[in-house]
Design a protein around this motif. Sequence first.
Motif, short mmCIF file in Angstrom:
data_model
loop_
_atom_site.label_atom_id
_atom_site.label_comp_id
_atom_site.label_asym_id
_atom_site.label_seq_id
_atom_site.Cartn_x
_atom_site.Cartn_y
_atom_site.Cartn_z
N VAL A 60 19.83 12.56 -9.48
CA VAL A 60 18.45 12.35 -9.04
C VAL A 60 18.47 11.96 -7.57
N GLU A 61 17.61 12.58 -6.79
CA GLU A 61 17.55 12.27 -5.36
C GLU A 61 16.99 10.86 -5.15
N LYS A 62 17.61 10.11 -4.24
CA LYS A 62 17.18 8.74 -3.95
C LYS A 62 15.83 8.76 -3.23
N LEU A 63 14.93 7.89 -3.66
CA LEU A 63 13.64 7.77 -2.98
C LEU A 63 13.87 7.21 -1.58
N ASP A 64 13.28 7.86 -0.59
CA ASP A 64 13.45 7.41 0.79
C ASP A 64 12.09 7.49 1.49
N PRO A 65 11.54 6.36 1.92
CA PRO A 65 12.11 5.02 1.85
C PRO A 65 12.06 4.45 0.43
N THR A 66 12.90 3.45 0.21
CA THR A 66 12.91 2.77 -1.08
C THR A 66 11.57 2.05 -1.27
N PRO A 67 10.93 2.23 -2.44
CA PRO A 67 9.67 1.53 -2.69
C PRO A 67 9.84 0.01 -2.57
N LYS A 68 8.85 -0.63 -1.96
CA LYS A 68 8.88 -2.09 -1.78
C LYS A 68 8.15 -2.79 -2.92
N VAL A 69 7.34 -2.03 -3.67
CA VAL A 69 6.58 -2.58 -4.79
C VAL A 69 6.83 -1.71 -6.01
N ILE A 70 7.08 -2.38 -7.15
CA ILE A 70 7.26 -1.67 -8.41
C ILE A 70 6.22 -2.20 -9.40
N LEU A 71 5.50 -1.28 -10.03
CA LEU A 71 4.59 -1.61 -11.13
C LEU A 71 5.34 -1.24 -12.40
N LEU A 72 5.58 -2.21 -13.26
CA LEU A 72 6.53 -2.04 -14.35
C LEU A 72 5.92 -2.34 -15.72
N ASP A 73 6.03 -1.36 -16.61
CA ASP A 73 5.68 -1.58 -18.01
C ASP A 73 6.90 -2.21 -18.68
N LEU A 74 6.67 -2.99 -19.73
CA LEU A 74 7.81 -3.61 -20.42
C LEU A 74 8.33 -2.76 -21.58
N PHE B 195 15.49 -3.42 -17.15
CA PHE B 195 15.40 -2.85 -15.81
C PHE B 195 15.34 -3.97 -14.77
N LEU B 196 14.50 -4.97 -15.02
CA LEU B 196 14.37 -6.11 -14.10
C LEU B 196 15.70 -6.84 -13.92
N GLN B 197 16.39 -7.10 -15.04
CA GLN B 197 17.69 -7.78 -14.97
C GLN B 197 18.65 -6.98 -14.09
N THR B 198 18.62 -5.67 -14.22
CA THR B 198 19.53 -4.80 -13.47
C THR B 198 19.22 -4.83 -11.97
N ILE B 199 17.94 -4.69 -11.59
CA ILE B 199 17.65 -4.65 -10.16
C ILE B 199 17.82 -6.03 -9.50
N ARG B 200 17.64 -7.10 -10.26
CA ARG B 200 17.82 -8.43 -9.67
C ARG B 200 19.29 -8.73 -9.35
N LYS B 201 20.22 -7.98 -9.96
CA LYS B 201 21.65 -8.14 -9.67
C LYS B 201 22.10 -7.23 -8.53
N ASP B 202 21.21 -6.31 -8.10
CA ASP B 202 21.57 -5.32 -7.08
C ASP B 202 21.16 -5.84 -5.70
N PRO B 203 22.14 -6.02 -4.78
CA PRO B 203 21.82 -6.59 -3.46
C PRO B 203 20.76 -5.79 -2.69
N ASP B 204 20.69 -4.47 -2.91
CA ASP B 204 19.72 -3.65 -2.19
C ASP B 204 18.32 -3.69 -2.80
N LEU B 205 18.23 -4.09 -4.07
CA LEU B 205 16.95 -4.02 -4.78
C LEU B 205 16.40 -5.38 -5.20
N LYS B 206 17.21 -6.43 -5.08
CA LYS B 206 16.82 -7.71 -5.68
C LYS B 206 15.57 -8.34 -5.07
N THR B 207 15.21 -7.97 -3.84
CA THR B 207 14.03 -8.57 -3.22
C THR B 207 12.76 -7.73 -3.40
#
Length: 144
Positions: free
Chosen positions: A55-69, A79-91
């Motif tokens: 899958v092609e990487k989104l560029d620029p990376t989205p700064k806001v995510i609207l997330l269903d549970l 998904f949240l647990q995973t991105i919070r551990k990722d240095p590029d996505l945690k913020t």
Amino acid sequence: MPVHNQQLHILLVEDDEVDIRNVERAFKKNNISNPLHIARNGLEALNMLKGSNGVEKLDPTPKVILLDLNMPKMGGLEFLQTIRKDPDLKTTSVFVMTTSDEESDKFAAYNLNVAGYILKPLSFERFVKAVSILNHYWTLCEQL
């Protein structure tokens, strides 16, 4: 001459077609022109954010995510647990938009540093209002 401010990209992670259409309609009603990317589960969203599994990487990376549970393959909390551990996505700012009114889901989401927890309202008008409030938030963030 003013510097062109690149628009804030938004990722919607939602598996329900009706909810996807409602978000798109709410954006239109609020005159929100931010680019909206759609992933139908957490795994698809991760692939889009990281550019993995063909899958092609989104560029620029989205700064806001609207997330269903509640989604297949990978749910919102995983998904949240995973991105919070990722240095590029945690913020990344994440807003949960769900039908789940479970205290345990709210607690887990806030422990994973969500910016907000929005119960999907029954009426479209209330949903449009919620999206309008979100728009004010990310417009503020865009200027920081």
